[in-house]
Scaffold this motif. Structure first.
Motif, PDB file in Angstrom:
ATOM      1  N   THR A  64      17.872  34.228  20.955  1.00 26.19           N
ATOM      2  CA  THR A  64      17.208  33.009  20.318  1.00 26.19           C
ATOM      3  C   THR A  64      18.253  31.956  20.309  1.00 26.19           C
ATOM      4  N   ASP A  65      18.417  31.017  20.912  1.00 25.25           N
ATOM      5  CA  ASP A  65      19.262  29.780  20.897  1.00 25.25           C
ATOM      6  C   ASP A  65      19.047  28.711  19.822  1.00 25.25           C
ATOM      7  N   ARG A  66      19.691  28.708  18.478  1.00 31.22           N
ATOM      8  CA  ARG A  66      19.447  28.034  17.559  1.00 31.22           C
ATOM      9  C   ARG A  66      20.253  26.939  17.261  1.00 31.22           C
ATOM     10  N   GLY A  67      19.991  25.803  16.457  1.00 30.42           N
ATOM     11  CA  GLY A  67      20.363  24.686  16.333  1.00 30.42           C
ATOM     12  C   GLY A  67      21.788  24.766  15.010  1.00 30.42           C
ATOM     13  N   GLU A  68      22.330  23.614  14.864  1.00 31.87           N
ATOM     14  CA  GLU A  68      23.391  23.546  14.278  1.00 31.87           C
ATOM     15  C   GLU A  68      23.079  24.156  12.738  1.00 31.87           C
ATOM     16  N   SER A  69      21.938  23.817  12.269  1.00 39.93           N
ATOM     17  CA  SER A  69      21.407  24.020  11.115  1.00 39.93           C
ATOM     18  C   SER A  69      21.373  25.510  10.442  1.00 39.93           C
ATOM     19  N   ALA A  70      21.284  26.258  11.675  1.00 39.64           N
ATOM     20  CA  ALA A  70      21.243  27.718  11.651  1.00 39.64           C
ATOM     21  C   ALA A  70      22.700  28.379  11.262  1.00 39.64           C
ATOM     22  N   LEU A  71      23.488  27.666  11.591  1.00 37.27           N
ATOM     23  CA  LEU A  71      25.027  28.178  11.408  1.00 37.27           C
ATOM     24  C   LEU A  71      25.806  28.012  10.402  1.00 37.27           C
ATOM     25  N   ILE A 289      14.288  30.004  34.418  1.00 40.90           N
ATOM     26  CA  ILE A 289      13.792  31.516  34.384  1.00 40.90           C
ATOM     27  C   ILE A 289      14.331  32.051  33.103  1.00 40.90           C
ATOM     28  N   LEU A 290      16.002  31.652  32.731  1.00 43.12           N
ATOM     29  CA  LEU A 290      16.399  32.221  31.592  1.00 43.12           C
ATOM     30  C   LEU A 290      16.004  31.581  30.238  1.00 43.12           C
ATOM     31  N   ALA A 291      15.327  30.494  30.422  1.00 42.59           N
ATOM     32  CA  ALA A 291      14.780  29.786  29.123  1.00 42.59           C
ATOM     33  C   ALA A 291      13.483  30.652  28.644  1.00 42.59           C
ATOM     34  N   VAL A 292      12.726  31.315  29.566  1.00 51.94           N
ATOM     35  CA  VAL A 292      11.677  32.230  29.189  1.00 51.94           C
ATOM     36  C   VAL A 292      12.211  33.421  28.357  1.00 51.94           C
ATOM     37  N   ARG A 293      13.449  34.090  28.450  1.00 51.26           N
ATOM     38  CA  ARG A 293      13.951  34.806  27.922  1.00 51.26           C
ATOM     39  C   ARG A 293      14.840  34.613  26.564  1.00 51.26           C
ATOM     40  N   VAL A 294      15.154  33.291  26.804  1.00 50.70           N
ATOM     41  CA  VAL A 294      15.965  32.760  25.812  1.00 50.70           C
ATOM     42  C   VAL A 294      15.367  31.637  24.941  1.00 50.70           C
ATOM     43  N   PRO A 295      14.353  31.926  24.104  1.00 54.42           N
ATOM     44  CA  PRO A 295      13.690  30.679  23.449  1.00 54.42           C
ATOM     45  C   PRO A 295      14.683  29.670  22.719  1.00 54.42           C
ATOM     46  N   ARG A 296      14.318  28.341  22.525  1.00 58.09           N
ATOM     47  CA  ARG A 296      15.130  27.410  21.623  1.00 58.09           C
ATOM     48  C   ARG A 296      14.564  27.369  20.296  1.00 58.09           C
ATOM     49  N   ARG A 297      15.142  27.279  19.349  1.00 59.30           N
ATOM     50  CA  ARG A 297      14.618  26.950  17.971  1.00 59.30           C
ATOM     51  C   ARG A 297      15.808  26.161  17.327  1.00 59.30           C
ATOM     52  N   ALA A 298      15.327  25.017  17.420  1.00 64.09           N
ATOM     53  CA  ALA A 298      16.389  23.904  16.957  1.00 64.09           C
ATOM     54  C   ALA A 298      16.580  23.775  15.520  1.00 64.09           C
ATOM     55  N   GLN A 299      15.659  24.024  14.864  1.00 62.90           N
ATOM     56  CA  GLN A 299      15.704  23.773  13.243  1.00 62.90           C
ATOM     57  C   GLN A 299      15.728  25.030  12.408  1.00 62.90           C
ATOM     58  N   TRP A 300      16.462  25.177  11.332  1.00 62.35           N
ATOM     59  CA  TRP A 300      16.586  26.315  10.653  1.00 62.35           C
ATOM     60  C   TRP A 300      16.939  25.722   9.097  1.00 62.35           C
ATOM     61  N   GLN A 301      16.002  26.585   8.208  1.00 68.90           N
ATOM     62  CA  GLN A 301      16.517  26.247   6.685  1.00 68.90           C
ATOM     63  C   GLN A 301      16.876  27.463   5.999  1.00 68.90           C
ATOM     64  N   PHE A 302      18.029  27.537   5.435  1.00 70.38           N
ATOM     65  CA  PHE A 302      18.327  28.828   4.618  1.00 70.38           C
ATOM     66  C   PHE A 302      17.513  28.485   3.408  1.00 70.38           C
ATOM     67  N   GLU A 303      17.443  29.622   2.687  1.00 73.40           N
ATOM     68  CA  GLU A 303      16.591  29.643   1.264  1.00 73.40           C
ATOM     69  C   GLU A 303      17.456  29.345   0.210  1.00 73.40           C
TER      70      GLU A 303
END
Length: 304
Positions: A64-71, A289-303
Motif C-alpha cells: 500500500t502506497d501511503r502518504g507522508e502522514s503515515a511516516l 496495471i501496477l496500480a491495481v496491486r499497489v493501492p494508494r492511501r494518502a491519509q493516515w492518522q496515528f492514535e
C-alpha cells in the motif's frame, strides 16, 4: 532526501523445510509504486510503504502506497501506518498489519524477527558517481516468522540489506540480477547490472558469520529459464552446473524473485534470487496495471 530519491530496507527468509518464504521491504520513495512515478517523484516521503509478501500455502502480497502522514522515523525505527521495522538489541523486529492486494484480499498480521550473526561495514556504490548504494547490513541471519495465519509460524535462514539512491532506478539501469546464497559458514552475494550508459557491474562478495567481507572471483554466469512473464534470468554457478528455480516467489511483468539452487565452489546451496528488467518498468502502460496491486492511501492518522 532529494526529489527522485529513495531508500529501502529489505528482508527475506526461507523456512528450514523449504516450503515457505517471506520478503519485507520498507520504502521511502517507493521505487516500484506507479503513484510515486506519476507524482514526478518530487516528495519521496509522501510515497512510503512496508511491502510484505508471503510465499507458500496461503501466500499473500501487500503493498500500500501511503502518504507522508503515515511516516514516522527515528534512528532505530521506521513506522509506516500500521506496520513498523525497528532495531531492538541485536535483532530487527518487524510488526506488520497490512491488507493483501486483490485478488487475495485478507489481513496479514504478525511479527518477523531477523537476527544477523553480525553486522557488516560494507557499502557498495552501484554507479560510479554513487547515486545508488547497496548496504548489506546482515547478509547472514536467522529469521523467525510468527503471523496470525495457520502454518505461518516457522524459522529459517534470512537476510537484511538496504539500498539508497538519489535518482530513479530506471534513469541509470536497464537490467540487473542479484542473489544471496548461504555458503561456507556465511553467505555469498552476487550483484550484476547493466547500466544505461553501456557499462556493467559485476560484484561477488563472501561474508563470514562474523561480518567480515571479502570480494571474490565470481563464478561464471549461468542462464536460467525465463520467468512466467518471460523476464530473463541468470545467476552464478560452478562451470557445468545448471542452477534452477526450486520455489516461485514474486512474478511480475518486470521483476522476478525466486528461491534458486546453485553450486558454488562445489557446494550446493539454495538462496534468494531476483531479476529486474527496468526497460519494461519504464513502459507507461505498465503503471495502471501496477496500480491495481499497489493501492494508494494518502491519509493516515496515528492514535497517539
Amino acid at each position: 532526501m532529494p526529489a527522485n530519491g529513495y531508500a529501502w530496507w529489505y528482508v527475506d527468509g526461507l523456512s528450514d523445510d523449504g516450503s515457505r518464504a517471506i520478503s519485507v521491504i520498507g520504502f521511502i520513495g517507493s521505487v516500484f509504486s506507479p503513484w510515486y512515478a506519476w507524482s514526478g517523484r518530487k516528495r519521496p516521503a509522501n510515497h512510503v510503504c512496508i511491502n510484505v509478501a508471503t510465499y507458500g500455502p496461503g501466500g499473500r502480497f501487500t503493498m500500500t502506497d501511503r502518504g507522508e502522514s503515515a511516516l514516522r522515523q527515528s534512528r532505530d525505527c521506521l513506522t509506516v501506518g500500521p506496520s513498523s521495522m525497528r532495531w531492538q538489541g541485536d535483532r530487527l523486529v518487524i510488526d506488520v498489519n497490512e491488507i493483501g492486494a486483490p485478488p487475495m484480499v485478507s489481513r496479514v498480521r504478525g511479527r518477523i524477527t531477523v537476527t544477523p550473526t553480525a553486522l557488516t561495514q560494507v557499502e557498495l556504490p552501484l554507479t560510479p558517481d554513487g547515486s545508488h548504494i547497496w548496504r548489506p547490513f546482515g547478509p547472514t541471519a536467522d529469521i523467525e516468522v510468527d503471523l496470525e495465519t495457520r502454518g505461518w509460524q516457522w524459522r529459517g535462514h534470512g537476510y537484511f540489506d538496504a539500498n539508497f539512491g538519489t535518482r530513479a532506478l530506471e534513469q541509470d539501469f536497464s537490467f540487473w540480477t542479484w542473489g544471496r546464497y548461504p555458503a561456507r559458514g556465511g553467505s555469498t552475494c552476487f550483484y550484476d547490472a547493466m547500466r544505461l550508459d553501456g557499462t556493467g557491474l559485476a560484484t561477488a562478495v563472501h561474508f563470514d558469520a562474523d561480518g567480515g567481507a571479502q570480494v571474490i572471483d565470481a563464478a561464471p554466469k549461468a542462464r536460467m529459464r525465463r520467468s512466467l512473464w518471460a523476464v530473463a534470468r541468470e545467476t552464478r554457478a560452478d562451470p557445468g552446473y545448471q542452477p534452477r528455480q526450486i520455489k516461485p516467489m514474486l512474478d511480475a511483468p518486470f521483476y522476478c524473485r525466486s528461491a534458486v539452487r546453485t553450486c558454488l565452489d562445489g557446494e550446493e546451496t539454495v538462496g534468494v534470487h531476483e531479476a529486474l528488467d527496468l526497460r519494461r518498468f519504464r513502459a507507461a502502460l505498465l503503471k495502471p496495471i501496477l496500480a491495481v496491486r499497489v493501492p494508494r492511501r494518502a491519509q493516515w492518522q496515528f492514535e497517539d
